[in-house]
Design a protein around this motif. Structure first.
Motif, PDB file in Angstrom:
ATOM      1  N   THR A  18       0.836  -1.205   0.000  1.00 50.05           N
ATOM      2  CA  THR A  18       0.000   0.000   0.000  1.00 50.05           C
ATOM      3  C   THR A  18       0.865   1.247   0.000  1.00 50.05           C
ATOM      4  O   THR A  18       0.497   2.259  -0.572  1.00 50.05           O
ATOM      5  CB  THR A  18      -0.926   0.046   1.227  1.00 50.05           C
ATOM      6  OG1 THR A  18      -0.116   0.042   2.400  1.00 50.05           O
ATOM      7  CG2 THR A  18      -1.886  -1.123   1.245  1.00 50.05           C
ATOM      8  N   SER A  19       2.023   1.177   0.647  1.00 43.96           N
ATOM      9  CA  SER A  19       2.838   2.382   0.779  1.00 43.96           C
ATOM     10  C   SER A  19       3.380   2.866  -0.556  1.00 43.96           C
ATOM     11  O   SER A  19       3.405   4.059  -0.812  1.00 43.96           O
ATOM     12  CB  SER A  19       3.994   2.135   1.744  1.00 43.96           C
ATOM     13  OG  SER A  19       3.478   1.965   3.042  1.00 43.96           O
ATOM     14  N   VAL A  20       3.820   1.939  -1.375  1.00 45.93           N
ATOM     15  CA  VAL A  20       4.401   2.413  -2.625  1.00 45.93           C
ATOM     16  C   VAL A  20       3.353   3.061  -3.513  1.00 45.93           C
ATOM     17  O   VAL A  20       3.663   3.906  -4.330  1.00 45.93           O
ATOM     18  CB  VAL A  20       5.132   1.286  -3.407  1.00 45.93           C
ATOM     19  CG1 VAL A  20       6.372   0.859  -2.657  1.00 45.93           C
ATOM     20  CG2 VAL A  20       4.223   0.110  -3.673  1.00 45.93           C
ATOM     21  N   ARG A  21       2.102   2.681  -3.332  1.00 45.44           N
ATOM     22  CA  ARG A  21       1.075   3.280  -4.177  1.00 45.44           C
ATOM     23  C   ARG A  21       0.237   4.325  -3.440  1.00 45.44           C
ATOM     24  O   ARG A  21      -0.740   4.818  -3.972  1.00 45.44           O
ATOM     25  CB  ARG A  21       0.175   2.186  -4.745  1.00 45.44           C
ATOM     26  CG  ARG A  21      -0.682   1.517  -3.694  1.00 45.44           C
ATOM     27  CD  ARG A  21      -1.651   0.562  -4.305  1.00 45.44           C
ATOM     28  NE  ARG A  21      -1.041  -0.728  -4.591  1.00 45.44           N
ATOM     29  CZ  ARG A  21      -1.747  -1.818  -4.849  1.00 45.44           C
ATOM     30  NH1 ARG A  21      -3.055  -1.782  -4.894  1.00 45.44           N
ATOM     31  NH2 ARG A  21      -1.149  -2.952  -5.072  1.00 45.44           N
ATOM     32  N   ALA A  22       0.617   4.644  -2.199  1.00 45.39           N
ATOM     33  CA  ALA A  22      -0.188   5.573  -1.404  1.00 45.39           C
ATOM     34  C   ALA A  22      -0.092   6.987  -1.958  1.00 45.39           C
ATOM     35  O   ALA A  22       0.949   7.407  -2.440  1.00 45.39           O
ATOM     36  CB  ALA A  22       0.277   5.554   0.051  1.00 45.39           C
ATOM     37  N   GLN A  23      -1.211   7.695  -1.877  1.00 43.35           N
ATOM     38  CA  GLN A  23      -1.207   9.090  -2.309  1.00 43.35           C
ATOM     39  C   GLN A  23      -0.377   9.933  -1.329  1.00 43.35           C
ATOM     40  O   GLN A  23       0.399  10.780  -1.727  1.00 43.35           O
ATOM     41  CB  GLN A  23      -2.645   9.607  -2.381  1.00 43.35           C
ATOM     42  CG  GLN A  23      -2.737  11.035  -2.879  1.00 43.35           C
ATOM     43  CD  GLN A  23      -4.174  11.447  -3.177  1.00 43.35           C
ATOM     44  OE1 GLN A  23      -5.108  10.694  -2.947  1.00 43.35           O
ATOM     45  NE2 GLN A  23      -4.344  12.640  -3.698  1.00 43.35           N
ATOM     46  N   ASN A  24      -0.574   9.665  -0.044  1.00 43.89           N
ATOM     47  CA  ASN A  24       0.156  10.392   0.988  1.00 43.89           C
ATOM     48  C   ASN A  24       0.763   9.376   1.945  1.00 43.89           C
ATOM     49  O   ASN A  24       0.132   8.369   2.238  1.00 43.89           O
ATOM     50  CB  ASN A  24      -0.776  11.264   1.833  1.00 43.89           C
ATOM     51  CG  ASN A  24      -1.624  12.196   0.995  1.00 43.89           C
ATOM     52  OD1 ASN A  24      -1.163  12.723  -0.012  1.00 43.89           O
ATOM     53  ND2 ASN A  24      -2.859  12.386   1.397  1.00 43.89           N
ATOM     54  N   TYR A  25       1.932   9.628   2.406  1.00 46.79           N
ATOM     55  CA  TYR A  25       2.424   8.823   3.525  1.00 46.79           C
ATOM     56  C   TYR A  25       3.361   9.603   4.422  1.00 46.79           C
ATOM     57  O   TYR A  25       3.916  10.627   4.030  1.00 46.79           O
ATOM     58  CB  TYR A  25       3.036   7.496   3.075  1.00 46.79           C
ATOM     59  CG  TYR A  25       4.303   7.569   2.235  1.00 46.79           C
ATOM     60  CD1 TYR A  25       5.464   8.186   2.712  1.00 46.79           C
ATOM     61  CD2 TYR A  25       4.349   6.949   0.993  1.00 46.79           C
ATOM     62  CE1 TYR A  25       6.620   8.206   1.958  1.00 46.79           C
ATOM     63  CE2 TYR A  25       5.518   6.975   0.225  1.00 46.79           C
ATOM     64  CZ  TYR A  25       6.658   7.617   0.721  1.00 46.79           C
ATOM     65  OH  TYR A  25       7.795   7.650  -0.022  1.00 46.79           O
ATOM     66  N   GLY A  26       3.494   9.104   5.646  1.00 47.90           N
ATOM     67  CA  GLY A  26       4.402   9.697   6.619  1.00 47.90           C
ATOM     68  C   GLY A  26       5.519   8.715   6.917  1.00 47.90           C
ATOM     69  O   GLY A  26       6.052   8.062   6.006  1.00 47.90           O
TER      70      GLY A  26
END
Lengths: 498, 1102
Positions: B298-306
């Motif tokens: 999910t992280s590689v395709r996330a719109q936003n991440y922290g």
């Protein structure tokens, strides 16, 4: 002395002010408050007519037809569920694919035509060229107005018969200028007469030379003739139906039938976006009139659809054993148990760039060569010119079925319907049934099936989730859609009987 | 010709009167408070026209009879009377007329003796209500006037507070009062609907014309509240009128006044808010990880991440190792777990300095007087992303060309240069009932909504990036690269003239021309996240997800492509206002037999204003290369397909004229009757005569009980009873009488062409919104005016209001706006002033005021959608207030921790049909009005010698507030988390203990859309409402006027110092607010709350 002088002076000044201002103020206040467009030219009239085409699709009626079954794994909105149950659809005019939406959007389109017609005669035309342009605009306005009312009366009134006196819809010919206006329903017959008047005026003056682009988003000559073909078929005036259909189709009707067996269509099948683009292309001669429709009907994720089994059976059936019906594919998988033919591109108008909110729309084919040809075949059949009908059908099936002999004869038709030994099943009846069958396949999920069901009093059965079924008999009053609540309450219309 | 004749005649008679009176030659000198001679003061024999004016030294000579009284008067000074006993030279000192003005009601058209005024109005001296350091004077009215409600919905410079006088007179239209400056209606720079004041959109920054005024130029306010007071403004006065009078020159020698303010805006802190710290956040992220909501895919395709997403992405890119055994890399996360970033510290200045300097010059003689001022405001900005400079200059000259002709000229110019964080307009999503804003970088919203585990800098002090909109993001960098520069230039020239052909008659004229130009220049630098987001196509996932990439409709098989390969954007919005105003009036007064006073005023006014607004989008602007533009043709196609205009032009033209007659009669100042009739016309309502003109009228009366001979109550000094009834109007909003055709371009894949559509059908029946108002009031003063008060009760019936109606649709317009709604309001106002102590050195005064209005919609055929009614701004519903707040009925958490709701049949559901209108009142819970019904203030002023301490408390009550959205089905590691989440549902059975919903499992969230939508409803539920009532310590000011003896030695004529605190604390507010300011709407964009401010100010006069 001084006092009186002052009084007089003041009186003069004040009355001068008052009089001066009363003379000048009306002019002063005539300034138009914003950058609205003043409808004062032929060009602007033509631009206003560009929007005289309803964005509401009649295809929501598919949810009431025998083309769909109980579909799972899709989102079913309340209005779509109500349509499936033939209940009065209660969603208001903001919900697409509802009778209310169709009513409001179609009358909105009609209002555009009426605004143009209200001012058209005021324009001074100085040249023949302008006169011709004006006639062309008048023709488009009347054709759009006739088409709007025609669709409305067929949804909200009973089907036309010669003796038909049931309530139709109000036929609006002038712009509304007061805040709340009340209206009265005119009889179906009267509405048909009014439609005919406008249609004939339109046919008389229609002129394709002024449309920019392909002209396919406007009532061009072919579209007008196609409309006349449908109108007179629905009216039962088969002679006229044949007359206008023939005027349109000419010597070579095949030109107007898209050839699904062609390489072009075969090659396009691999792409679910490319295929609909080709199918609805303004370049195709058989696409007479295209309209933008705000609708979820063509979306695989909403509403009931043709069940997979039914869909396969429908397209597998033909009088030509061993051939392939090219209309079956490509198809979307719809939910868990349904299919949806890929005909129309699912487009989305976002309300802004990054927004996930917007309007779902597709480009619909409102009049096509296929329909006109099938109209004529039906009219021939009714006239008992069975060979004429058969000839038309042969033109048609050659462009639909591939992989074998597709010559249509009374023999293979009789065999197909299993009526070889049934003399009561006349050739005429067989042809009629076959035409309805082809219409059903050709126009599945495009909204024409409902009108056929209404015209011929075909009964419909819907299965429910628990396996039980419900039916709509041939004379069921629910075939006449209920007038929108607001039109009854605010507009003063009589509701349809239930 | 006649005019000249009349003038000559009047002059002639004047001379002849002078000759006839003869007795003693009185000489004397007229001085100001400082003992300076007053030039140009009028010395007149009482009851006669004979008189003279003082010379350069303030000396005069006048022939009078013994026993006559002379009246010494001068504009700006209190008049004095003197009984002539002998011909001994006299010296008379005049006081400045601050107190006198209280006795006169300035309607903007005329000045009326307070005793003869029949309406409800209140006058305020700027010196009394002045708030040092405040840049927008309209905000100073908060808590000062009964019935005037000021809501500071945003504190950003240039935004307009919501000001309501006596509640609301319109449901969908403008409810802001009319501002009138020196007799001229002040037009807004841009038409911004009152409801949009809270939007946080960039155009709110130019919603207030008042923000262009220098507060030091203002002399006084007059608040006209009831129909009688506002009648003279006719059809646009239904919302009340605020008349602002600016300073004029004074006769005498040149005086210079300097005033300087130094304000420090204090930084907000996390203590005020209830948010998780970074360690708590990290524990939630771990739960997200455990629930499969955040992981490497999910992280590689996330719109936003922290932090968490960054870890996964680095692992995916082989820049980082997994933790032991494929677990989370705790070493990496630990850094962020302990980051506990204080975003307020990062984004807000600790004590942002705002300076205001203003210098004014006044001078005058018997022939003319002048007032000049210049001011400079420099606001460093609360946050690192905003600042403002404003320069104002004003001159006001009055020329006394002769005894009968006075001519005034006023020129003013101001210029504003402001920077705010870049923002686009917010949008309403009817599916979820939420507003959203793309690329929001509002520092206040960012601080409240961004995870504290995200850091602005890494260990080495370099900017650290996380992901937003699929592109690298760092707020500090983004604020540098994405900003709006606003410039406002506003010029006006005004002339006033007055002709007094006789004592009883005067003609007045006003002419004003004004031009204002506003430019909003939004820079989206090529390196900004907003531009980079258009280039985010790193992986197939992102290509598929990123809406900002373009899918070529002609090549449907291709991957989406970047349409902004280079550069950023430049959005340029420009608006212009050109305004002319002219009024001419005649005023006639006469007293017959010393008992009957008659006054008649008649005249006409004309207003003309043109507004144009244009906006352009520069695409592919490369700022680093001097702003060259490389536009990819695909971007035009991309915008066209989505119906996004890269150029827009609109203009509006307002034409208005009015005729008015006002008559007044008073018998011995006891019984007063007054009427006004006005006839207005506007071009906004189309051609129909019935629609475009509106007559308004008003009658009123007053009884000065204390003037009755029979009235003999010694302790009552003044008692006046008043009553008025009349009609005023309001231009109908969002409705058109004329056929309104608008142009657009078709949205379809081929055959694109321009078209026209019907925006509004002709509505020949459209008419003005109207308001009938009944007002009864009483003014009383007792105990030698030590206690005075004013009370009003009013009933208002607003009718012909614009409401939207569902029509039959047959005419072509399904929803029509027309005169279809009514609203009633009842309310009262009370204000009391007391002089509690009045010693030689020590004084203590108290002012208290309260206003309370209940409004109720009595006719409105067509209600809002459920989606509209549950938002912060509420909605208009039949039987409710103008804006009522509605909540979804929270039914507790289910056994899985998901919020549930009662529907209209009291069944438990997860979702309502938000588009529904019919079942709104049965489905939703009505909470109360979103606008305060009651408001007021309490001011205590203590004086000791030169010291003065002022404490102002302001309060509002009887309304509800929707708490900011805080709970979601799932969270990302970019979002700040509410501290309540600690007590969230975790295991079955928790639903008995907590109302805070569970964080959904990935499977549940994906399989059941209704469950996700239940969280949206939860944010709008009965669990997320607070009372709005509050009591605020608004202002505390300590000031010291340096005694004349001290400053005289320095060559100064006056000097004072003050220290004040603004907006200090909320003494009372609902605990559920948890730091949310009850006045402020946190809508991102350019909105910022009003900061706590400490201001030091210095006033010096030479």
């Amino acid at each position: 002395m001084k006092k009186r002088e002052t009084y007089r002076f003041k009186n003069i000044l004040v009355s001068g002010l008052l009089i001066g201002s009363l003379f000048s103020c009306d002019n002063f206040l005539d300034e138009v408050p914003d950058n609205r467009v003043n409808l004062n030219s032929l060009d602007k009239s033509a631009q206003l007519l560009t929007n005289a085409y309803s964005v509401a699709s009649p295809a929501f009626t598919e949810w009431m037809t025998d083309n769909v079954g109980f579909t799972t794994g899709v989102t079913i909105r309340q209005s779509q569920e109500q349509a499936y149950y033939w209940e009065d659809i209660t969603s208001g005019p903001t919900e697409q694919d509802t009778p209310d939406f169709f009513w409001h959007e179609t009358y909105n389109a009609i209002a555009h035509a009426n605004e143009v017609l209200a001012v058209l005669d005021d324009f001074e035309v100085t040249s023949e060229e302008e006169e011709a342009r004006k006639d062309a605009i008048e023709a488009e306005a009347k054709l759009t107005r006739a088409y709007g009312h025609f669709m409305l009366v067929n949804l909200f009134g009973e089907h036309y018969t010669v003796e038909s006196s049931g309530d139709g819809v109000p036929y609006v010919k002038t712009p509304e200028t007061v805040f709340i206006e009340t209206y009265e329903r005119e009889s179906v017959k009267k509405v048909y007469n009014e439609v005919e008047d406008d249609l004939l005026d339109g046919l008389d003056k229609v002129n394709d030379s002024y449309f920019g682009n392909s002209g396919k988003y406007h009532f061009n000559t072919n579209a007008a003739l196609a409309f006349a073909s449908r109108f007179y078929l629905f009216k039962g005036d088969v002679t006229r139906c044949i007359q206008y259909s023939t005027e349109l189709l000419g010597a070579n009707p095949g030109n107007f039938i898209r050839d699904l067996t062609s390489e072009e269509f075969q090659n396009a099948k691999s792409s679910i976006t490319g295929y609909p683009q080709l199918y609805t292309s303004p370049e195709l001669p058989g696409n007479f009139l295209l309209m933008r429709k705000i609708s979820l009907v063509q979306r695989p994720d909403f509403g009931h659809g043709p069940l997979s089994e039914f869909y396969s059976d429908l397209f597998a059936a033909s009088p030509f054993p061993g051939t392939t019906d090219e209309r079956e594919n490509p198809a979307f998988v719809k939910g868990d148990n349904a299919l949806l033919p890929v005909r129309f591109q699912n487009l989305f108008e976002r309300s802004s760039l990054n927004s996930n909110v917007g309007l779902p729309y597709h480009i619909a084919i409102s009049f096509s060569g296929e329909e006109v040809l099938l109209n004529r075949a039906e009219a021939y059949t009714i006239q008992n010119d069975l060979n004429g009908a058969l000839a038309d059908l042969n033109v048609f099936v050659a462009r639909r079925y591939s992989g074998g002999n597709t010559t249509l004869t009374f023999e293979n038709l009789r065999a197909f319907f299993g009526a070889n030994n049934d003399p009561s099943f006349t050739d005429q009846l067989i042809l009629l049934n076959y035409i309805l069958f082809e219409r059903r396949k050709e126009f599945i999920i495009q909204g024409l099936r409902w009108f056929d069901i209404k015209r011929y009093g075909i009964s419909v059965t819907h299965d429910l989730s628990d396996g039980s079924t419900i039916s709509l008999a041939g004379d069921d009053l629910r075939r006449i859609l209920q007038i929108p609540q607001s039109a009854i309450e605010v507009g003063g219309l009589e509701p349809n009987e239930r | 010709m006649r005019f000249l004749f009349a003038l000559l005649f009047a002059l002639f008679s004047f001379v002849s009167l002078r000759v006839s009176a003869q007795s003693i030659a009185l000489t004397g000198k007229i001085l100001d408070q400082n003992g300076e001679g007053l030039i140009g003061a009028t010395v007149q024999v009482k009851g006669e026209t004979a008189g003279t004016v003082t010379d350069l030294d303030g000396a005069f000579r006048l022939t009078v009879e013994q026993g006559q009284t002379i009246v010494i008067s001068m504009i700006g000074m209190e008049s004095e009377e003197y009984l002539v006993k002998s011909n001994r030279p006299v010296t008379i000192q005049l006081k400045e007329a601050t107190a006198v003005l209280g006795e006169v009601v300035i309607t903007g058209f005329q000045e009326v003796d307070r005793k003869l005024f029949t309406g409800a109005s209140e006058s305020l001296q700027m010196d009394d209500i002045k708030v040092n350091g405040l840049t927008d004077v309209s905000r100073a009215l908060e808590g000062q006037v009964a019935g005037v409600n000021v809501d500071n919905v945003s504190g950003t410079f240039g935004t307009s507070p919501k000001i309501r006088i006596r509640g609301n007179a319109s449901i969908n239209g403008n409810n802001q009062p009319l501002f009138v400056i020196d007799g001229v209606i002040l037009e807004d720079l841009a038409n911004v609907n009152t409801d949009d004041f809270i939007s946080g959109n960039a155009n709110t920054l130019i919603s207030s014309s008042i923000a262009n005024l220098n507060p030091n130029d203002i002399e006084s306010f007059q608040i006209l509240k009831d129909a009688s007071a506002t009648a003279i403004y006719g059809a646009r006065a239904a919302n009340g009128v605020i008349v602002i009078t600016t300073k004029r020159g004074k006769s005498g020698k040149l005086r210079v006044n300097y005033s300087g303010n130094y304000s420090f805006k204090l930084r907000p802190t996390y203590n005020q808010f209830n948010l998780m710290n970074s360690a708590q956040e990290m524990s939630v992220y771990r739960e997200l990880y455990e629930k499969g909501l955040v992981d490497i895919t999910t992280s590689v395709r996330a719109q936003n991440y922290g932090a968490m997403g960054k870890m996964f992405t680095q692992i995916a890119n082989h820049e980082l190792e997994w933790g032991p055994g494929g677990t989370l890399n705790e070493e990496f996360l630990n850094v962020y777990e302990n980051a506990n970033t204080d975003w307020f510290e990062v984004l807000f200045r600790e004590a942002a300095l705002q300076q205001q300097h203003s210098v004014s010059f006044t001078a005058g003689s018997d022939k003319s007087n002048s007032y000049y001022s210049i001011s400079f405001l420099n606001d460093q900005g609360q946050t690192i992303a905003d600042n403002v400079q404003r320069v104002t200059a004003s001159s006001r000259n009055t020329y006394f060309l002769s005894d009968i002709f006075t001519f005034g000229l006023k020129l003013s110019a101001n210029y504003r240069d402001q920077r705010v964080p870049g923002t686009r307009n917010r949008e309403f999503d009817p599916i979820t009932g939420r507003f959203s804003r793309n690329f929001d970088i509002n520092p206040f919203s960012y601080a409240l909504n961004t995870a504290r585990s995200i850091r602005p800098y890494d260990e080495d002090g370099n900017l650290e990036y996380f992901r937003r909109n699929y592109a690298p993001f760092n707020i500090l960098e983004e604020l540098q690269l994405n900003y709006i520069d606003i410039t406002v230039s506003d010029f006006s020239a005004q002339t006033d003239f007055e002709v007094n052909p006789s004592k009883n008659l005067s003609f007045k004229g006003v002419l004003q021309a004004r031009y204002a130009n506003t430019v909003r220049d939004h820079t989206v630098h090529e390196n900004s996240n907003q531009a980079e987001a258009y280039r985010a196509n790193g992986t197939q996932f992102i290509q598929d997800a990123n809406n900002l990439l373009y899918r070529d409709p002609d090549n449907p098989g291709l991957n989406p492509v970047v349409v902004l390969p280079q550069g950023g954007f430049n959005y340029l919005d420009q608006s212009e206002l050109l305004n002319f105003y002219a009024r001419i009036s005649a005023d006639w007064n006469r007293t017959f037999a010393e008992a009957h006073e008659i006054n008649v005023l008649a005249g006409q006014e004309i207003r003309f204003s043109n507004r144009t607004e244009s906006s352009t989008t520069g695409m592919g602007v490369i700022y680093e290369s001097g702003g060259i533009v490389i536009t990819d043709p695909n971007i035009i196609e991309f915008f066209n397909l989505q119906n996004i205009d890269y150029y827009r032009l609109s203009s509006s033209k307002d034409r208005f004229l009015g005729l008015f007659v006002n008559g007044g009669y008073a018998y011995k100042s006891r019984y007063i009757a007054n009427f006004t009739v006005r006839y207005d016309g506007s071009n906004q309502l189309g051609e129909s005569k019935a629609a475009r003109y509106l007559p308004t009228w008003n009658i009123s009366g007053a009884w000065n009980v204390t003037n009755e001979s029979f009235f003999n109550v010694p302790f009552i000094d003044n008692l006046k009873l008043r009553g008025t009834y009349g009609i005023s109007g309001n231009l109908p909003p969002n409705a058109s009488a004329l056929l309104n055709l608008q142009a657009d371009v078709t949205v379809r894949p081929t055959d694109v062409e321009p078209y026209l559509y019907i925006q509004d059908l002709t509505n020949t029946e459209l008419t003005w919104e109207k308001l009938k108002e009944l007002n009864v009031g009483m003014d009383i003063a007792v105990l030698k005016n030590r206690i005075s008060g004013s009370f009003n009760y009013y009933r208002r019936n607003a009718y012909d209001l614009i409401g939207t109606v569902q029509t039959s649709g047959i005419g072509g317009q399904g929803l029509k706006a027309g005169n279809f709604a009514d609203m009633d309001a009842d309310g009262f106002e009370a204000s009391i002033s007391t002089e509690n102590l009045k010693g030689r050195d020590f004084t203590w005064r108290t002012n208290f005021n309260v206003g309370y209005t209940i409004d109720k919609i009595t006719r409105l055929d067509f209600g809002p959608r459920i989606a509209d009614a549950i938002g912060q701004n509420g909605a208009a519903v039949l039987g409710g207030p103008r804006r009522g707040l509605f909540s979804t009925k929270f039914a507790g958490l289910n056994e899985e921790g998901v919020p549930t709701f009662y529907d209209e049949n009291n069944e438990i559901v997860y979702q309502y049909d938000l588009q529904d209108r019919a079942s709104l009142t049965s489905t939703l819970q009505y909470e109360g009005p979103v606008e305060p019904r009651g408001a007021g203030g309490l001011t205590n002023t203590f004086g000791y010698k030169g010291f003065s301490l002022m404490v102002l408390l302001s309060y509002k009550f009887d309304y509800k507030i929707r708490l900011n959205d805080a709970f979601y089905a799932t969270y990302t590691d970019f979002d700040a988390l509410p501290a309540e989440l600690i007590n969230r549902w975790a295991v079955p059975g928790d639903e008995e203990l907590t109302d805070y919903p569970v964080i959904l499992d990935r499977g549940v969230a994906q399989s059941n859309g209704n469950v996700v939508l239940a969280y949206q409803l939860y944010n709008k539920s009965t669990a997320r409402v607070a009372n709005g009532d509050y009591l605020r310590l608004r202002t505390v000011r300590l000031s010291y006027a340096i005694p004349p003896a001290l400053i005289g030695r320095m060559g100064l004529s006056s000097a004072s110092l003050s220290l004040e605190g603004q907006n200090i604390t909320l003494l009372y507010s609902d605990k559920k607010l948890k730091g949310q300011d009850p006045e402020f709407f946190s809508s991102g964009g350019v909105s910022l709350p009003q900061p706590k401010t400490i201001t030091f100010s210095l006033n010096v006069g030479f």
